[in-house]
Design an enzyme around this catalytic site. Structure first.
Site, PDB file in Angstrom:
ATOM      1  N   ASP A 163       0.881  -1.163   0.000  1.00 51.23           N
ATOM      2  CA  ASP A 163       0.000   0.000   0.000  1.00 51.23           C
ATOM      3  C   ASP A 163       0.918   1.212   0.000  1.00 51.23           C
ATOM      4  O   ASP A 163       1.594   1.492   0.994  1.00 51.23           O
ATOM      5  CB  ASP A 163      -0.900  -0.011   1.246  1.00 51.23           C
ATOM      6  N   VAL A 164       0.965   1.924  -1.119  1.00 53.53           N
ATOM      7  CA  VAL A 164       1.961   2.992  -1.249  1.00 53.53           C
ATOM      8  C   VAL A 164       1.685   4.176  -0.331  1.00 53.53           C
ATOM      9  O   VAL A 164       2.565   5.014  -0.108  1.00 53.53           O
ATOM     10  CB  VAL A 164       2.106   3.474  -2.715  1.00 53.53           C
ATOM     11  N   ASN A 224       2.575   3.038 -10.548  1.00 53.08           N
ATOM     12  CA  ASN A 224       1.309   3.068 -11.287  1.00 53.08           C
ATOM     13  C   ASN A 224       0.099   3.374 -10.405  1.00 53.08           C
ATOM     14  O   ASN A 224      -0.867   3.966 -10.889  1.00 53.08           O
ATOM     15  CB  ASN A 224       1.111   1.708 -11.982  1.00 53.08           C
ATOM     16  N   TYR A 246      -6.919  15.486  -8.215  1.00 50.94           N
ATOM     17  CA  TYR A 246      -6.199  14.537  -9.079  1.00 50.94           C
ATOM     18  C   TYR A 246      -5.206  15.273  -9.970  1.00 50.94           C
ATOM     19  O   TYR A 246      -4.029  14.914 -10.045  1.00 50.94           O
ATOM     20  CB  TYR A 246      -7.219  13.774  -9.932  1.00 50.94           C
ATOM     21  N   LYS A 282      -1.016  15.063  -9.974  1.00 52.64           N
ATOM     22  CA  LYS A 282      -0.206  14.584 -11.104  1.00 52.64           C
ATOM     23  C   LYS A 282       0.789  15.658 -11.563  1.00 52.64           C
ATOM     24  O   LYS A 282       1.883  15.329 -12.027  1.00 52.64           O
ATOM     25  CB  LYS A 282      -1.112  14.140 -12.250  1.00 52.64           C
TER      26      LYS A 282
HETATM   27  P1  NAP Z   1      -7.731   1.683 -11.565  1.00 54.28           P
HETATM   28  O1  NAP Z   1      -8.340   0.753 -12.542  1.00 54.28           O
HETATM   29  O2  NAP Z   1      -8.620   2.447 -10.651  1.00 54.28           O
HETATM   30  O3  NAP Z   1      -6.625   0.873 -10.725  1.00 54.28           O
HETATM   31  C1  NAP Z   1      -5.887   1.552  -9.743  1.00 54.28           C
HETATM   32  C2  NAP Z   1      -4.933   0.584  -9.104  1.00 54.28           C
HETATM   33  O4  NAP Z   1      -4.205   1.325  -8.094  1.00 54.28           O
HETATM   34  C3  NAP Z   1      -5.617  -0.566  -8.384  1.00 54.28           C
HETATM   35  O5  NAP Z   1      -4.827  -1.723  -8.502  1.00 54.28           O
HETATM   36  C4  NAP Z   1      -5.653  -0.089  -6.949  1.00 54.28           C
HETATM   37  O6  NAP Z   1      -5.717  -1.129  -5.987  1.00 54.28           O
HETATM   38  C5  NAP Z   1      -4.309   0.601  -6.874  1.00 54.28           C
HETATM   39  N1  NAP Z   1      -4.177   1.467  -5.711  1.00 54.28           N
HETATM   40  C6  NAP Z   1      -4.971   2.498  -5.336  1.00 54.28           C
HETATM   41  N2  NAP Z   1      -4.493   3.036  -4.200  1.00 54.28           N
HETATM   42  C7  NAP Z   1      -3.398   2.326  -3.849  1.00 54.28           C
HETATM   43  C8  NAP Z   1      -2.474   2.398  -2.793  1.00 54.28           C
HETATM   44  N3  NAP Z   1      -2.586   3.291  -1.810  1.00 54.28           N
HETATM   45  N4  NAP Z   1      -1.447   1.524  -2.775  1.00 54.28           N
HETATM   46  C9  NAP Z   1      -1.302   0.602  -3.751  1.00 54.28           C
HETATM   47  N5  NAP Z   1      -2.157   0.466  -4.756  1.00 54.28           N
HETATM   48  C10 NAP Z   1      -3.191   1.323  -4.817  1.00 54.28           C
HETATM   49  O7  NAP Z   1      -6.879   2.798 -12.325  1.00 54.28           O
HETATM   50  P2  NAP Z   1      -6.099   2.751 -13.729  1.00 54.28           P
HETATM   51  O8  NAP Z   1      -6.953   3.402 -14.741  1.00 54.28           O
HETATM   52  O9  NAP Z   1      -5.561   1.398 -13.967  1.00 54.28           O
HETATM   53  O10 NAP Z   1      -4.929   3.789 -13.399  1.00 54.28           O
HETATM   54  C11 NAP Z   1      -3.564   3.415 -13.244  1.00 54.28           C
HETATM   55  C12 NAP Z   1      -2.729   4.672 -13.303  1.00 54.28           C
HETATM   56  O11 NAP Z   1      -2.945   5.326 -14.572  1.00 54.28           O
HETATM   57  C13 NAP Z   1      -3.098   5.700 -12.241  1.00 54.28           C
HETATM   58  O12 NAP Z   1      -1.927   6.319 -11.736  1.00 54.28           O
HETATM   59  C14 NAP Z   1      -3.944   6.703 -12.994  1.00 54.28           C
HETATM   60  O13 NAP Z   1      -3.928   7.979 -12.409  1.00 54.28           O
HETATM   61  C15 NAP Z   1      -3.278   6.679 -14.357  1.00 54.28           C
HETATM   62  N6  NAP Z   1      -4.113   7.164 -15.473  1.00 54.28           N
HETATM   63  C16 NAP Z   1      -5.239   6.475 -15.846  1.00 54.28           C
HETATM   64  C17 NAP Z   1      -6.002   6.952 -16.919  1.00 54.28           C
HETATM   65  C18 NAP Z   1      -7.232   6.227 -17.406  1.00 54.28           C
HETATM   66  O14 NAP Z   1      -7.905   6.721 -18.358  1.00 54.28           O
HETATM   67  N7  NAP Z   1      -7.583   5.062 -16.849  1.00 54.28           N
HETATM   68  C19 NAP Z   1      -5.636   8.120 -17.595  1.00 54.28           C
HETATM   69  C20 NAP Z   1      -4.475   8.792 -17.177  1.00 54.28           C
HETATM   70  C21 NAP Z   1      -3.719   8.290 -16.129  1.00 54.28           C
HETATM   71  P3  NAP Z   1      -7.115  -1.611  -5.296  1.00 54.28           P
HETATM   72  O15 NAP Z   1      -7.686  -2.650  -6.212  1.00 54.28           O
HETATM   73  O16 NAP Z   1      -6.679  -2.137  -3.979  1.00 54.28           O
HETATM   74  O17 NAP Z   1      -8.000  -0.397  -5.192  1.00 54.28           O
END
Ligand code: NAP
Length: 230
Positions: free
Chosen positions: A59-60, A86, A155, A159
């Site tokens: 857990d980061v 990530n 958010y 970032k």
């Molecule tokens: P997601 O589907 O919501 O998955 C987020 C992941 O982060 C999950 O595995 C979650 O774990 C984990 N997480 C959350 N808080 C945490 C913590 N304190 N310690 C460790 N793990 C934690 O999001 P995603 O779309 O895959 O996003 C991944 C990255 O891409 C993020 O940094 C996001 O900001 C970035 N991003 C995404 C998009 C997009 O369109 N999806 C666009 C730009 C940037 P749990 O299952 O335990 O909650």
């Protein structure tokens, strides 16, 4: 393709992180540590990914968890080669900077900024023992200062700050041969994205930055392997 390097991906139990872990293990032959705050979910993801992927409780936003995870990596592997920061939370399209819930913003910062910062500090000594060491901070166009506007405040600003961390750590770690970049995965169909392009596409640019050659760029902001404005 085989590669003896060890990569840690945070938040790799679902979404972009899981796909990045899959591509690093399957396509590049890396030993991948699947960071997950719920170890059970990490084990499920690691099993699904295969190719020797291992689950790691992380857990980061919890310093004790970060310390324990990197102590474990040192004990088992003795080094780390690639850190993919990530994990991210709370794409707060409902929040405005002038009327924001600051407690909620602080919780977002705990994961989106202080999380990668804590893992970078903890990983430093292990990356220095690593080969072709790389740090990838998964950022977002929402954090770019160019064209910045209102909305998605906690958010977006988290970032922006993460991008500043990328620039500073890249400059400081360059003499040690450690390459650090920010990558925006684009709009990706995950729980957070709620729509967008396939996760396989979003993960590719992150993987590109994780396996950059030694003469690759450092201290940059990229989407799909192309530089974008800060
Ligand atoms: P997601 O589907 O919501 O998955 C987020 C992941 O982060 C999950 O595995 C979650 O774990 C984990 N997480 C959350 N808080 C945490 C913590 N304190 N310690 C460790 N793990 C934690 O999001 P995603 O779309 O895959 O996003 C991944 C990255 O891409 C993020 O940094 C996001 O900001 C970035 N991003 C995404 C998009 C997009 O369109 N999806 C666009 C730009 C940037 P749990 O299952 O335990 O909650």
């Amino acid at each position: 393709m085989t590669d003896q390097r060890i990569a840690l991906v945070t938040g790799a139990n679902r979404g972009i992180g899981k796909e990045v872990a899959r591509q690093l293990a399957r396509d590049h032959g890396l030993t991948v540590l699947v960071g997950s705050r719920d170890l059970g979910k990490g084990h499920s993801a690691a099993q699904e990914i295969g190719h020797g992927a291992e689950a790691l409780q992380l857990d980061v936003s919890d310093q004790a968890s970060v310390t324990a995870a990197f102590t474990n990596i040192e004990a088992v592997h003795g080094r780390l080669d690639i850190l993919v920061n990530n994990a991210g939370v709370d794409y707060d399209t409902d929040q405005r900077a002038y009327a924001v819930d600051l407690d909620r913003v602080q919780r977002a910062f705990a994961t989106n900024l202080f999380g990668p910062w804590a893992t970078t500090i903890a990983a430093g000594p292990l990356l220095e023992k690593g080969q072709h060491a790389r740090i990838v901070n998964v950022s977002s166009g929402a954090g770019a200062l160019t064209g910045i506007s209102g909305g998605t405040s906690g958010y977006g600003i988290s970032k922006t700050a993460l991008n500043a961390l990328t620039i500073k750590t890249a400059a400081e770690l360059k003499p040690r041969g450690i390459v650090v970049n920010s990558v925006c995965p684009g709009w990706v169909a995950t729980d957070m994205g709620g729509g967008g392009r396939p996760v396989t596409e979003g993960a590719k640019g992150v993987v590109w930055a994780a396996v950059l050659p030694d003469d690759g760029p450092t201290g940059g902001f990229f989407r799909d392997a192309r530089a974008i404005d800060w």
